[in-house]
Design an enzyme around this catalytic site. Structure first.
Site, short mmCIF file in Angstrom:
data_model
loop_
_atom_site.label_atom_id
_atom_site.label_comp_id
_atom_site.label_asym_id
_atom_site.label_seq_id
_atom_site.Cartn_x
_atom_site.Cartn_y
_atom_site.Cartn_z
N CYS A 163 95.96 -26.71 66.77
CA CYS A 163 94.84 -26.08 66.08
C CYS A 163 93.57 -26.93 66.02
CB CYS A 163 95.27 -25.68 64.67
SG CYS A 163 96.74 -24.63 64.69
N HIS A 294 88.40 -26.83 58.32
CA HIS A 294 89.57 -26.21 58.96
C HIS A 294 89.99 -25.02 58.10
CE1 HIS A 294 92.87 -26.00 61.69
NE2 HIS A 294 93.77 -26.11 60.73
N HIS A 329 93.07 -17.30 61.81
CA HIS A 329 93.35 -18.58 62.43
C HIS A 329 93.58 -18.36 63.92
CE1 HIS A 329 94.52 -22.52 63.30
NE2 HIS A 329 95.14 -22.83 62.17
#
Length: 439
Positions: A163, A294, A329
């Site tokens: 990620c 994030h 996400h």
């Protein structure tokens, strides 16, 4: 070291494809949430996600045969094509010089792997076709972009640091340009929906039932998403020589990996990564106007990241937003889409909101710009990416002003923050760095 600027952007997302629609979506605080249709969700109590609507690879790709590539590779190639055209370049322009392509990903072509597994389960080995198997290798995400642009002198990399992979790719492109290893770099990330990743997060209990609420006291987890963000980087001298539009300047980046836990972030390590990025950029914390976090919307991530931000920035950090509230996400594309959004925010003078927000968790204690975008004069922005296994990456972007002095970089207070060729940014705890001159 050559200064490096962003002159082209390509984006596919659940809130808009192309820079104009993506910018409009960010300004409006648009939600990309919809019921998942990429796979059968029977048996899941809830199955919302953030899919890219209306993607037509036959329309967006000129050279690739879409049937020979998976959806993530199609995203990568399409976003690269958009970034090149947005930069005012042709395929011939790129073929005449040295290029680097770096694409970050979490899942590669796991959606195709899902389909192969299902076919094998129900029909045995004979049900798996050779073409389906050839679509699987993750390296094809970078290769697809190179083949779509018909590049012949290009280093092509696919980076699998989950990620934070988009930021890793941008750092890779930054180094290639500022050290003179490439003339142009296409860097970013791409991922497509897959059943495997949705199911893994679902079983971890981290899929939200309705929407993603980063930093909110009532947050319940992530929503998986998909898409791609690609940035075209070149030296400032190159951009000036061809009269290119400059979205932002890439001032620096930081990477670290603590391997602390398979899934849990480590506060001190995240803080160290943020500081490495600032050091590499030569930027002081009080010079940063915005942090694109994030910000996954999980209980652990938001608290840990907020505390790490306060370690570096003190008790009054810059506004700290989470685009995942809108985009979901997007895995390996997440920090790349964040860098695209930061560049657009710098260019157009606004801060995207953190939507779905009701009450800020006191343990987070950041101004997340709830629900509505605000106008802002942004000079320096930090874009965070955190990944499983402690793979952290942060990128610092700045506004380029053509009227500023040639030797002045916005906010640059140090000039030593460059890579020293042994794999990480300057760190005085490193024996190799301890004796390096502050040049």
């Amino acid at each position: 070291m050559r200064r490096v600027v962003v002159t082209g952007l390509g984006v596919l997302s659940s809130i808009g494809t192309g820079t104009d629609r993506f910018t409009a979506g960010l300004r409006a605080g648009r939600s990309g949430v919809s019921p998942i249709t990429a796979f059968d969700t029977t048996g899941f109590a809830h199955a919302n996600g953030c899919q890219v609507p209306g993607f037509d690879p036959d329309r967006m790709l000129r050279r690739l045969d879409p049937a020979a590539y998976g959806r993530a590779a199609q995203f990568s190639a399409a976003a690269a094509r958009m970034a090149v055209e947005d930069a005012g370049l042709t395929d011939d322009d790129l073929r005449a010089v040295r290029c680097q392509i770096s694409v970050g990903t979490t899942d590669g072509e796991s959606h195709d792997l899902d389909l192969i597994t299902e076919a094998h389960l129900h029909g045995g080995p004979a049900a798996v076709t050779g073409r389906a198997a050839r679509r699987i290798p993750a390296a094809r995400l970078g290769i697809a972009a190179a083949r779509e642009l018909h590049l012949t002198d290009a280093e092509v990399l696919t980076i699998g640091t989950a990620c934070s992979a988009g930021n890793y790719a941008i750092g890779n492109g930054l180094d290639a340009i500022r050290h003179g290893d490439a003339d142009f770099a296409l860097c970013g990330g791409a991922d497509a929906f897959c059943r495997k990743t949705f199911t893994a997060f679902y079983r971890l209990g981290t899929i939200a039932p309705d929407c993603c609420r980063p930093f909110d006291a009532g947050r319940q987890g992530i929503l998986t998403g998909e898409g791609s963000g690609m940035l075209l980087l070149e030296s400032l001298d190159s951009a000036r020589a061809r009269g290119a539009r400059i979205y932002s300047e890439v001032l620096g980046y930081g990477l670290n990996c603590d391997a602390f836990h398979p899934v849990a972030p480590k506060e001190d390590s995240v803080a160290r990564c943020l500081q490495l990025a600032l050091d590499d950029a030569g930027v002081k914390p009080d010079e940063v106007d915005l942090i694109s976090a994030h910000g996954t919307g999980t209980r652990a991530n938001d608290v840990t990241e907020s505390r790490a931000v306060r370690q570096v920035y003190g008790n009054t950090p810059p506004r700290t937003v989470s685009l995942k509230s809108m985009l979901g996400h997007t895995m390996g594309a997440a920090s790349a889409l964040g860098a695209v959004a930061c560049s657009l925010a710098i260019t157009h003078g606004f801060i995207p909101p953190t939507i779905n927000h009701r009450t800020t968790d006191p343990e987070c204690a950041v101004d997340c710009v709830p629900n509505h975008a605000v106008e802002a004069d942004l000079r320096i922005v930090q874009n965070n990416g955190l990944a499983f296994g402690g793979n952290n990456a942060a990128v610092v972007l700045g506004r380029y002003n053509e009227h500023q002095e040639d030797g002045h970089v916005p906010g640059r207070s140090l000039s030593h923050g460059q890579s020293h060729g042994h794999g990480h940014n300057l760190d005085r705890s490193c024996p190799d760095c301890a004796s390096a001159p502050l040049s």
